[in-house]
Design a protein around this motif. Structure first.
Motif, PDB file in Angstrom:
ATOM      1  N   LEU A 147       5.802  13.043  11.518  1.00  0.00           N
ATOM      2  CA  LEU A 147       6.096  11.606  11.475  1.00  0.00           C
ATOM      3  C   LEU A 147       5.111  10.871  10.570  1.00  0.00           C
ATOM      4  CD1 LEU A 147       6.953  10.954  15.233  1.00  0.00           C
ATOM      5  CD2 LEU A 147       8.531  10.803  13.294  1.00  0.00           C
ATOM      6  N   GLN A 148       3.837  11.258  10.644  1.00  0.00           N
ATOM      7  CA  GLN A 148       2.835  10.628   9.784  1.00  0.00           C
ATOM      8  C   GLN A 148       3.148  10.825   8.312  1.00  0.00           C
ATOM      9  OE1 GLN A 148      -0.959  12.220  11.122  1.00  0.00           O
ATOM     10  NE2 GLN A 148      -1.520  10.269  12.007  1.00  0.00           N
ATOM     11  N   PHE A 149       3.563  12.029   7.943  1.00  0.00           N
ATOM     12  CA  PHE A 149       3.805  12.293   6.529  1.00  0.00           C
ATOM     13  C   PHE A 149       5.028  11.559   6.001  1.00  0.00           C
ATOM     14  CE2 PHE A 149       0.996  15.974   7.296  1.00  0.00           C
ATOM     15  CZ  PHE A 149       0.088  15.707   6.289  1.00  0.00           C
ATOM     16  N   ILE A 150       5.948  11.203   6.863  1.00  0.00           N
ATOM     17  CA  ILE A 150       7.087  10.398   6.433  1.00  0.00           C
ATOM     18  C   ILE A 150       6.653   8.947   6.197  1.00  0.00           C
ATOM     19  CG2 ILE A 150       9.313   9.425   7.127  1.00  0.00           C
ATOM     20  CD1 ILE A 150       9.811  12.078   8.658  1.00  0.00           C
ATOM     21  N   PHE A 151       5.947   8.385   7.170  1.00  0.00           N
ATOM     22  CA  PHE A 151       5.651   6.948   7.127  1.00  0.00           C
ATOM     23  C   PHE A 151       4.401   6.593   6.326  1.00  0.00           C
ATOM     24  CE2 PHE A 151       8.331   7.282  10.962  1.00  0.00           C
ATOM     25  CZ  PHE A 151       9.317   6.376  10.589  1.00  0.00           C
ATOM     26  N   GLN A 152       3.568   7.587   5.980  1.00  0.00           N
ATOM     27  CA  GLN A 152       2.376   7.240   5.209  1.00  0.00           C
ATOM     28  C   GLN A 152       2.644   7.159   3.703  1.00  0.00           C
ATOM     29  OE1 GLN A 152      -0.594  10.161   6.065  1.00  0.00           O
ATOM     30  NE2 GLN A 152       0.273  11.731   4.746  1.00  0.00           N
ATOM     31  N   VAL A 153       3.897   7.289   3.296  1.00  0.00           N
ATOM     32  CA  VAL A 153       4.252   7.074   1.889  1.00  0.00           C
ATOM     33  C   VAL A 153       3.846   5.664   1.450  1.00  0.00           C
ATOM     34  CG1 VAL A 153       6.168   6.920   0.228  1.00  0.00           C
ATOM     35  CG2 VAL A 153       6.131   8.755   1.930  1.00  0.00           C
ATOM     36  N   VAL A 154       3.904   4.728   2.391  1.00  0.00           N
ATOM     37  CA  VAL A 154       3.527   3.349   2.056  1.00  0.00           C
ATOM     38  C   VAL A 154       2.067   3.275   1.607  1.00  0.00           C
ATOM     39  CG1 VAL A 154       2.770   2.609   4.382  1.00  0.00           C
ATOM     40  CG2 VAL A 154       3.793   0.946   2.801  1.00  0.00           C
ATOM     41  N   LYS A 155       1.214   4.139   2.138  1.00  0.00           N
ATOM     42  CA  LYS A 155      -0.193   4.147   1.705  1.00  0.00           C
ATOM     43  C   LYS A 155      -0.327   4.649   0.269  1.00  0.00           C
ATOM     44  CE  LYS A 155      -2.037   6.617   4.951  1.00  0.00           C
ATOM     45  NZ  LYS A 155      -3.103   7.296   5.691  1.00  0.00           N
ATOM     46  N   THR A 156       0.512   5.598  -0.114  1.00  0.00           N
ATOM     47  CA  THR A 156       0.521   6.077  -1.502  1.00  0.00           C
ATOM     48  C   THR A 156       0.885   4.946  -2.452  1.00  0.00           C
ATOM     49  OG1 THR A 156       1.157   8.298  -0.773  1.00  0.00           O
ATOM     50  CG2 THR A 156       1.530   7.763  -3.092  1.00  0.00           C
ATOM     51  N   ILE A 157       1.849   4.119  -2.041  1.00  0.00           N
ATOM     52  CA  ILE A 157       2.260   2.977  -2.863  1.00  0.00           C
ATOM     53  C   ILE A 157       1.102   1.991  -3.021  1.00  0.00           C
ATOM     54  CG2 ILE A 157       3.818   0.981  -2.959  1.00  0.00           C
ATOM     55  CD1 ILE A 157       5.839   2.768  -1.378  1.00  0.00           C
ATOM     56  N   VAL A 205       0.784   6.727  14.599  1.00  0.00           N
ATOM     57  CA  VAL A 205       2.135   6.762  14.027  1.00  0.00           C
ATOM     58  C   VAL A 205       2.803   5.400  14.196  1.00  0.00           C
ATOM     59  CG1 VAL A 205       4.444   7.768  14.238  1.00  0.00           C
ATOM     60  CG2 VAL A 205       2.438   9.248  14.337  1.00  0.00           C
ATOM     61  N   VAL A 206       2.627   4.793  15.362  1.00  0.00           N
ATOM     62  CA  VAL A 206       3.187   3.455  15.608  1.00  0.00           C
ATOM     63  C   VAL A 206       2.607   2.439  14.619  1.00  0.00           C
ATOM     64  CG1 VAL A 206       3.332   1.552  17.271  1.00  0.00           C
ATOM     65  CG2 VAL A 206       3.624   3.918  18.044  1.00  0.00           C
ATOM     66  N   VAL A 207       1.301   2.535  14.368  1.00  0.00           N
ATOM     67  CA  VAL A 207       0.641   1.646  13.403  1.00  0.00           C
ATOM     68  C   VAL A 207       1.265   1.811  12.017  1.00  0.00           C
ATOM     69  CG1 VAL A 207      -1.525   1.199  12.170  1.00  0.00           C
ATOM     70  CG2 VAL A 207      -1.543   1.516  14.650  1.00  0.00           C
ATOM     71  N   LEU A 208       1.522   3.055  11.601  1.00  0.00           N
ATOM     72  CA  LEU A 208       2.144   3.305  10.299  1.00  0.00           C
ATOM     73  C   LEU A 208       3.544   2.706  10.218  1.00  0.00           C
ATOM     74  CD1 LEU A 208       1.136   6.993   9.475  1.00  0.00           C
ATOM     75  CD2 LEU A 208       0.647   4.990   8.079  1.00  0.00           C
ATOM     76  N   ILE A 209       4.320   2.841  11.287  1.00  0.00           N
ATOM     77  CA  ILE A 209       5.675   2.297  11.302  1.00  0.00           C
ATOM     78  C   ILE A 209       5.636   0.772  11.158  1.00  0.00           C
ATOM     79  CG2 ILE A 209       7.749   1.954  12.726  1.00  0.00           C
ATOM     80  CD1 ILE A 209       7.184   4.747  13.936  1.00  0.00           C
ATOM     81  N   ILE A 210       4.730   0.126  11.891  1.00  0.00           N
ATOM     82  CA  ILE A 210       4.577  -1.333  11.800  1.00  0.00           C
ATOM     83  C   ILE A 210       4.170  -1.737  10.382  1.00  0.00           C
ATOM     84  CG2 ILE A 210       3.200  -3.299  12.589  1.00  0.00           C
ATOM     85  CD1 ILE A 210       3.057  -1.888  15.339  1.00  0.00           C
ATOM     86  N   ALA A 211       3.253  -0.968   9.764  1.00  0.00           N
ATOM     87  CA  ALA A 211       2.807  -1.262   8.394  1.00  0.00           C
ATOM     88  C   ALA A 211       3.973  -1.173   7.416  1.00  0.00           C
ATOM     89  CB  ALA A 211       1.700  -0.295   7.985  1.00  0.00           C
ATOM     90  N   ASN A 212       4.838  -0.166   7.579  1.00  0.00           N
ATOM     91  CA  ASN A 212       6.015  -0.029   6.718  1.00  0.00           C
ATOM     92  C   ASN A 212       6.925  -1.248   6.832  1.00  0.00           C
ATOM     93  OD1 ASN A 212       6.829   2.904   5.399  1.00  0.00           O
ATOM     94  ND2 ASN A 212       5.245   3.070   6.959  1.00  0.00           N
ATOM     95  N   VAL A 213       7.225  -1.621   8.072  1.00  0.00           N
ATOM     96  CA  VAL A 213       8.131  -2.762   8.301  1.00  0.00           C
ATOM     97  C   VAL A 213       7.539  -4.041   7.716  1.00  0.00           C
ATOM     98  CG1 VAL A 213       9.190  -4.228  10.064  1.00  0.00           C
ATOM     99  CG2 VAL A 213       9.157  -1.733  10.360  1.00  0.00           C
ATOM    100  N   SER A 217       8.721  -5.977   4.098  1.00  0.00           N
ATOM    101  CA  SER A 217       9.377  -7.257   4.388  1.00  0.00           C
ATOM    102  C   SER A 217       8.676  -8.414   3.697  1.00  0.00           C
ATOM    103  CB  SER A 217       9.395  -7.515   5.906  1.00  0.00           C
ATOM    104  OG  SER A 217      10.085  -6.499   6.587  1.00  0.00           O
ATOM    105  N   THR A 218       7.469  -8.142   3.170  1.00  0.00           N
ATOM    106  CA  THR A 218       6.673  -9.218   2.568  1.00  0.00           C
ATOM    107  C   THR A 218       6.296  -8.885   1.130  1.00  0.00           C
ATOM    108  OG1 THR A 218       4.677  -8.253   3.596  1.00  0.00           O
ATOM    109  CG2 THR A 218       5.794 -10.012   4.803  1.00  0.00           C
ATOM    110  N   SER A 219       5.048  -8.473   0.910  1.00  0.00           N
ATOM    111  CA  SER A 219       4.531  -8.326  -0.451  1.00  0.00           C
ATOM    112  C   SER A 219       5.202  -7.218  -1.262  1.00  0.00           C
ATOM    113  CB  SER A 219       3.011  -8.095  -0.407  1.00  0.00           C
ATOM    114  OG  SER A 219       2.683  -7.046   0.469  1.00  0.00           O
ATOM    115  N   TYR A 220       5.782  -6.229  -0.594  1.00  0.00           N
ATOM    116  CA  TYR A 220       6.443  -5.136  -1.328  1.00  0.00           C
ATOM    117  C   TYR A 220       7.961  -5.131  -1.105  1.00  0.00           C
ATOM    118  CZ  TYR A 220       1.918  -3.287  -2.612  1.00  0.00           C
ATOM    119  OH  TYR A 220       0.672  -3.151  -3.166  1.00  0.00           O
TER     120      TYR A 220
END
Length: 449
Positions: A147-157, A205-213, A217-220
């Motif tokens: 799950l982490q490797f799916i949602f941490q793509v946002v950190k790569t961005i 993992v929950v923190v990563l999901i919230i960061a994605n949303v 929804s805002t700056s990206y």
């Protein structure tokens, strides 16, 4: 102070602001790590902590199944931004999310099934009565890693967009939630590897999901992933560069993960704990340095494709000067390492051979030196030499480790020595390669490929 943050071109100013932000975040991260290690060891015990470290390092191999997609995204996103092509950047983001999700759902299903047949007691040298507990713990670790490797793509961005401080902040929030959970476990439960796995894994993992949303929804919002923008041909572009990063990532994983496995196999879980404590101690030194270095990769991509080679050369020289006080600080850390371990963990809780500390110091000093050149080369995308050398040295690391242990009968410290020898690309070949690229500029040579 205000003058420092307002002097320089846009690329330099972005780097300065992110270094300052990353430093503050890293201070909190280090403080959390200081607290969480002894808290975890006291919640379970040094032997169980060694088991935990071994399993997480082995399951960490699942990161390889992204086949370099996220590292490919890091460069391709930065290139698209440098060319002001927002639509192309969004296509790369969408394509990466889509294929990463498919890959890790499949990997999760396969590994959970395989885990039910693995004889963990014989593999990591623990009592057979712990086999079912370790099997359940491994399933938990596999689930949250995927799950982490799916949602941490946002950190790569974020990193590709030269905002590593924000990416680090997401990690620290996840760390803090884990710390709170472990603290609550020590108050209300008896030591349990299963509860530890759930406590450390779920909330980050929950923190990563919230960061994605939030971020999409805002700056990206303009690069938010969309199924309509997934293109197979762009996947091939990501993987063309990404497959080279995949091999480099594999080489790094072989060294760290195999180190813990080899120690657990030929020594004891307690030795895994001792090795990891010394490793984490000197990792703090590199961690602070990497804060300063964090903007260099994406900034080098931007500078190289903008033709600003002089900026890269100046940046490399500055980072080499900055390295000097870190080496001196490392020497002080080495001299007082035993006293620090006793203060950190409690006197006599974990016994650490001084040779392990000495070689960890050498390993990280050489690593910091190498990281200057490797980050620039990775940002440029000239990976062929690094690719070939890493293939040879990753195999050489395992061979050297086994020779040192089985033939010479050396201790745990010999594994770090094998790592130092195997990292020859970074401190020898990478400086030569960067000189050839930025100074000689003979574009038809292998150094450019």
């Amino acid at each position: 102070m205000s003058k420092f943050f307002s002097k320089g071109n846009a690329r330099t100013l972005a780097a300065k602001k992110n270094v300052a932000g990353s430093f503050l975040v890293k201070v909190f991260s280090m403080a959390i790590s200081f607290i969480i290690v002894p808290l975890t060891i006291n919640y379970i015990n040094p032997t169980q902590y060694g088991i935990w470290l071994t399993l997480t390092s082995m399951v960490g191999w699942v990161s390889l199944f992204d086949v370099g997609l996220t590292q490919g995204l890091r460069n391709k996103f930065a290139e698209a931004k440098a060319k002001h092509d927002v639509n192309l950047a969004r296509i790369f983001v969408s394509t990466t999310y889509f294929y990463i999700s498919i890959l890790f759902v499949i990997v999760w299903a396969i590994l959970v099934v395989v885990n039910s047949f693995v004889d963990w007691s014989s593999i990591i040298n623990v009592p057979i009565v712990m086999d079912s507990e370790i099997r359940m713990l491994t399933s938990i670790i596999i689930t949250y890693f995927c799950l982490q490797f799916i949602f941490q793509v946002v950190k790569t961005i974020l990193i590709a967009d030269q905002k590593p401080a924000v990416a680090s902040l997401i990690d620290v929030i996840g760390q803090f939630t884990s710390l709170v959970i472990i603290w609550l476990l020590t108050l209300f439960t008896e030591g349990s590897l299963i509860l530890l796995g759930l406590g450390i894994g779920v909330l980050p993992v929950v923190v990563l999901i919230i960061a994605n949303v939030y971020l999409f929804s805002t700056s990206y919002k303009n690069v938010a992933p969309s199924i309509k923008l997934v293109h197979k041909e762009y996947r091939n572009q990501l993987m063309g560069l990404g497959l080279k990063f995949f091999v480099l990532q594999l080489a790094a994983m072989i060294q760290y993960s195999s180190s813990l496995f080899i120690i657990a196999r030929y020594f004891t879980p307690d030795d895994v704990t001792a090795y990891n404590i010394a490793f984490k101690y000197f990792l703090m030194l590199q961690g602070i340095y990497m804060i300063l270095l964090s903007p260099l990769w994406s900034s080098s991509t931007d500078a190289y494709f903008s033709g600003d080679y002089d900026w890269i050369i100046r940046a490399v020289k500055k980072y080499l000067l900055i390295l000097v006080p870190f080496v001196l600080l490392g020497l002080l850390m080495l001299l007082f390492s035993n006293q620090f371990y006793d203060l950190w963990l409690g006197k006599g809780v974990v016994e650490i051979d001084f040779r392990i500390s000495l070689l960890c110091f050498v390993f990280f000093v050489l690593g910091m030196f190498a990281s200057i050149f490797v980050n620039v080369i990775n940002g440029i995308g000239a990976l062929r030499v690094q690719f070939y050398v890493s293939v040879v040295t990753s195999v050489g690391f395992i061979a050297l480790s086994l020779v040192f242990i089985l033939v010479f009968d050396w201790g745990v410290w010999s594994i770090i020595l094998a790592s130092i020898i195997s990292n020859v690309y970074g401190y020898l070949f990478a400086p030569i390669q960067l000189y050839k690229i930025l100074v000689v500029r003979k574009t038809d040579s292998i150094w450019f490929k």
